[in-house]
Write a protein that holds these residues in place. Structure first.
Motif, PDB file in Angstrom:
ATOM      1  N   PHE A 105       0.493  -1.128  -0.103  1.00 46.14           N
ATOM      2  CA  PHE A 105       0.078   0.150   0.248  1.00 46.14           C
ATOM      3  C   PHE A 105       0.952   1.074   0.336  1.00 46.14           C
ATOM      4  O   PHE A 105       0.446   2.150  -0.991  1.00 46.14           O
ATOM      5  CB  PHE A 105      -1.271  -0.203   1.520  1.00 46.14           C
ATOM      6  CG  PHE A 105      -1.969  -0.553   0.739  1.00 46.14           C
ATOM      7  CD1 PHE A 105      -3.673  -0.783   0.266  1.00 46.14           C
ATOM      8  CD2 PHE A 105      -2.448  -1.768   1.344  1.00 46.14           C
ATOM      9  CE1 PHE A 105      -4.173  -1.492  -0.551  1.00 46.14           C
ATOM     10  CE2 PHE A 105      -3.322  -3.085   1.811  1.00 46.14           C
ATOM     11  CZ  PHE A 105      -4.130  -2.613   0.750  1.00 46.14           C
ATOM     12  N   THR A 106       2.297   1.044   0.574  1.00 43.75           N
ATOM     13  CA  THR A 106       2.937   2.071   0.198  1.00 43.75           C
ATOM     14  C   THR A 106       3.795   2.900  -0.651  1.00 43.75           C
ATOM     15  O   THR A 106       3.844   3.979  -1.201  1.00 43.75           O
ATOM     16  CB  THR A 106       3.746   2.131   1.617  1.00 43.75           C
ATOM     17  OG1 THR A 106       3.978   1.615   2.780  1.00 43.75           O
ATOM     18  CG2 THR A 106       5.010   3.320   1.940  1.00 43.75           C
ATOM     19  N   PHE A 107       4.025   1.517  -1.108  1.00 38.45           N
ATOM     20  CA  PHE A 107       4.327   1.839  -3.213  1.00 38.45           C
ATOM     21  C   PHE A 107       3.002   1.854  -3.617  1.00 38.45           C
ATOM     22  O   PHE A 107       3.778   2.492  -4.773  1.00 38.45           O
ATOM     23  CB  PHE A 107       5.254   0.975  -2.886  1.00 38.45           C
ATOM     24  CG  PHE A 107       7.061   1.213  -2.290  1.00 38.45           C
ATOM     25  CD1 PHE A 107       7.737   2.191  -2.420  1.00 38.45           C
ATOM     26  CD2 PHE A 107       7.309   0.382  -0.960  1.00 38.45           C
ATOM     27  CE1 PHE A 107       8.983   2.169  -2.644  1.00 38.45           C
ATOM     28  CE2 PHE A 107       8.706   1.287  -0.483  1.00 38.45           C
ATOM     29  CZ  PHE A 107       9.042   1.200  -0.993  1.00 38.45           C
ATOM     30  N   MET A 108       2.033   1.483  -3.638  1.00 42.04           N
ATOM     31  CA  MET A 108       1.231   1.978  -4.121  1.00 42.04           C
ATOM     32  C   MET A 108       1.124   3.305  -4.637  1.00 42.04           C
ATOM     33  O   MET A 108       0.974   4.323  -5.596  1.00 42.04           O
ATOM     34  CB  MET A 108      -0.278   1.391  -4.296  1.00 42.04           C
ATOM     35  CG  MET A 108      -0.477  -0.029  -4.426  1.00 42.04           C
ATOM     36  SD  MET A 108      -2.318  -0.787  -3.944  1.00 42.04           S
ATOM     37  CE  MET A 108      -3.057   0.147  -4.155  1.00 42.04           C
TER      38      MET A 108
ATOM     39  N   TYR B 279       2.764   3.952 -13.322  1.00 41.61           N
ATOM     40  CA  TYR B 279       1.335   2.921 -14.295  1.00 41.61           C
ATOM     41  C   TYR B 279       1.901   1.365 -13.380  1.00 41.61           C
ATOM     42  O   TYR B 279       1.425   1.456 -13.141  1.00 41.61           O
ATOM     43  CB  TYR B 279       0.807   2.981 -14.963  1.00 41.61           C
ATOM     44  CG  TYR B 279       0.202   4.612 -14.478  1.00 41.61           C
ATOM     45  CD1 TYR B 279      -1.131   4.820 -13.455  1.00 41.61           C
ATOM     46  CD2 TYR B 279       0.363   5.564 -14.627  1.00 41.61           C
ATOM     47  CE1 TYR B 279      -1.357   6.533 -13.616  1.00 41.61           C
ATOM     48  CE2 TYR B 279      -0.133   6.905 -15.094  1.00 41.61           C
ATOM     49  CZ  TYR B 279      -0.653   7.058 -14.435  1.00 41.61           C
ATOM     50  OH  TYR B 279      -1.688   8.484 -14.458  1.00 41.61           O
ATOM     51  N   LEU B 280       2.807   1.017 -14.046  1.00 37.96           N
ATOM     52  CA  LEU B 280       3.714  -0.109 -13.597  1.00 37.96           C
ATOM     53  C   LEU B 280       3.648  -0.758 -12.794  1.00 37.96           C
ATOM     54  O   LEU B 280       3.231  -1.438 -12.300  1.00 37.96           O
ATOM     55  CB  LEU B 280       4.746  -0.379 -14.819  1.00 37.96           C
ATOM     56  CG  LEU B 280       5.457  -1.941 -14.934  1.00 37.96           C
ATOM     57  CD1 LEU B 280       4.080  -2.872 -15.462  1.00 37.96           C
ATOM     58  CD2 LEU B 280       6.419  -2.101 -15.735  1.00 37.96           C
TER      59      LEU B 280
ATOM     60  N   CYS C 227       2.103  -3.750 -10.224  1.00 39.18           N
ATOM     61  CA  CYS C 227       2.954  -4.275  -9.618  1.00 39.18           C
ATOM     62  C   CYS C 227       2.322  -4.226  -7.763  1.00 39.18           C
ATOM     63  O   CYS C 227       2.080  -5.648  -7.459  1.00 39.18           O
ATOM     64  CB  CYS C 227       4.221  -4.094  -9.031  1.00 39.18           C
ATOM     65  SG  CYS C 227       5.514  -5.149  -8.686  1.00 39.18           S
ATOM     66  N   HIS C 228       2.321  -3.460  -7.255  1.00 33.62           N
ATOM     67  CA  HIS C 228       2.373  -3.468  -5.757  1.00 33.62           C
ATOM     68  C   HIS C 228       0.501  -3.306  -5.746  1.00 33.62           C
ATOM     69  O   HIS C 228       0.037  -3.920  -4.547  1.00 33.62           O
ATOM     70  CB  HIS C 228       2.320  -1.932  -5.239  1.00 33.62           C
ATOM     71  CG  HIS C 228       4.039  -2.245  -5.148  1.00 33.62           C
ATOM     72  ND1 HIS C 228       4.785  -2.684  -4.212  1.00 33.62           N
ATOM     73  CD2 HIS C 228       4.543  -1.381  -5.931  1.00 33.62           C
ATOM     74  CE1 HIS C 228       6.086  -2.567  -4.283  1.00 33.62           C
ATOM     75  NE2 HIS C 228       6.298  -1.629  -5.620  1.00 33.62           N
ATOM     76  N   PHE C 229      -0.487  -3.264  -6.536  1.00 33.39           N
ATOM     77  CA  PHE C 229      -2.190  -3.246  -6.786  1.00 33.39           C
ATOM     78  C   PHE C 229      -2.570  -4.551  -6.426  1.00 33.39           C
ATOM     79  O   PHE C 229      -2.677  -5.903  -6.084  1.00 33.39           O
ATOM     80  CB  PHE C 229      -2.592  -2.226  -7.840  1.00 33.39           C
ATOM     81  CG  PHE C 229      -4.217  -3.310  -7.868  1.00 33.39           C
ATOM     82  CD1 PHE C 229      -4.342  -2.395  -6.624  1.00 33.39           C
ATOM     83  CD2 PHE C 229      -4.317  -3.817  -8.586  1.00 33.39           C
ATOM     84  CE1 PHE C 229      -6.536  -2.809  -6.856  1.00 33.39           C
ATOM     85  CE2 PHE C 229      -6.239  -4.202  -8.084  1.00 33.39           C
ATOM     86  CZ  PHE C 229      -6.693  -3.150  -7.588  1.00 33.39           C
ATOM     87  N   VAL C 230      -1.380  -5.141  -6.720  1.00 36.24           N
ATOM     88  CA  VAL C 230      -1.996  -7.060  -7.061  1.00 36.24           C
ATOM     89  C   VAL C 230      -1.279  -7.879  -5.619  1.00 36.24           C
ATOM     90  O   VAL C 230      -1.252  -8.723  -5.669  1.00 36.24           O
ATOM     91  CB  VAL C 230      -1.276  -7.824  -8.769  1.00 36.24           C
ATOM     92  CG1 VAL C 230      -0.632  -9.114  -8.214  1.00 36.24           C
ATOM     93  CG2 VAL C 230      -1.756  -7.169  -9.674  1.00 36.24           C
ATOM     94  N   ASN C 231       0.258  -7.488  -5.547  1.00 35.26           N
ATOM     95  CA  ASN C 231       0.581  -7.952  -4.360  1.00 35.26           C
ATOM     96  C   ASN C 231      -0.014  -7.438  -3.384  1.00 35.26           C
ATOM     97  O   ASN C 231      -0.081  -8.296  -1.568  1.00 35.26           O
ATOM     98  CB  ASN C 231       2.037  -6.985  -4.124  1.00 35.26           C
ATOM     99  CG  ASN C 231       2.613  -7.701  -3.833  1.00 35.26           C
ATOM    100  OD1 ASN C 231       3.051  -8.658  -2.031  1.00 35.26           O
ATOM    101  ND2 ASN C 231       3.891  -7.034  -2.211  1.00 35.26           N
ATOM    102  N   ALA C 232      -1.174  -6.000  -3.303  1.00 37.83           N
ATOM    103  CA  ALA C 232      -1.381  -6.267  -2.271  1.00 37.83           C
ATOM    104  C   ALA C 232      -2.784  -6.746  -2.077  1.00 37.83           C
ATOM    105  O   ALA C 232      -3.041  -7.691  -0.999  1.00 37.83           O
ATOM    106  CB  ALA C 232      -1.959  -4.576  -2.043  1.00 37.83           C
ATOM    107  N   GLY C 233      -3.616  -7.419  -3.240  1.00 34.24           N
ATOM    108  CA  GLY C 233      -4.506  -7.999  -2.745  1.00 34.24           C
ATOM    109  C   GLY C 233      -4.352  -9.793  -2.692  1.00 34.24           C
ATOM    110  O   GLY C 233      -4.601  -9.572  -2.019  1.00 34.24           O
ATOM    111  N   ALA C 234      -2.371  -9.789  -3.422  1.00 30.48           N
ATOM    112  CA  ALA C 234      -2.200 -11.563  -3.002  1.00 30.48           C
ATOM    113  C   ALA C 234      -1.842 -11.688  -1.648  1.00 30.48           C
ATOM    114  O   ALA C 234      -2.337 -12.354  -0.864  1.00 30.48           O
ATOM    115  CB  ALA C 234      -0.886 -11.555  -4.012  1.00 30.48           C
TER     116      ALA C 234
END
Length: 130
Positions: A63-66, A77-78, A82-89
């Protein structure tokens, strides 16, 4: 040799597409995608292996790096993806951790494993009688 390298670099930087693909705005997030890919693959493993503290730390990190990826100029945006997918996982892993360790998942797992053992014993008895 230095002049050749300078000429190649100038040619790369003159084209916006190649400039992007040879920058840290591309290679940073591209290499960072290993973290969410590993987390997604870990969703297929047993929840007893999940570290609650590490999952929490990685969720905060994502969330910090998003936020950071949208605060820099130009927006990356890339890196955000990456961090959006990571947050979901990581949120998925966090749910699995809480379900298993705090919301009765261990007990449900024990009941299921006892049922499986009972079924195996019943099958063995039937096989012996046949």
């Amino acid at each position: 040799m230095a002049a050749f390298v300078k000429a190649v670099n100038a040619r790369i930087r003159s084209n916006p597409v190649t400039d992007y693909f040879f920058s840290t705005h591309f290679w940073g997030p591209a290499s960072n995608f290993g973290i969410p890919v590993a987390a997604i693959l870990d969703t297929q493993k047993s929840p007893e292996m999940i570290s609650g503290q590490m999952t929490g730390a990685l969720t905060i990190y994502a969330f910090t790096f998003m936020r950071y990826s949208l605060a820099v100029t130009p927006k990356n945006y890339l890196l955000f993806a990456c961090h959006f997918v990571n947050a979901g996982a990581q949120l998925t892993q966090g749910y699995r951790y809480l379900d298993y360790h705090h919301w009765g998942g261990k007990d449900k797992s024990a009941v299921v494993s006892k049922g499986v053992e009972a079924a195996k014993e019943a099958v063995a008895k039937v096989e012996k009688s046949v």
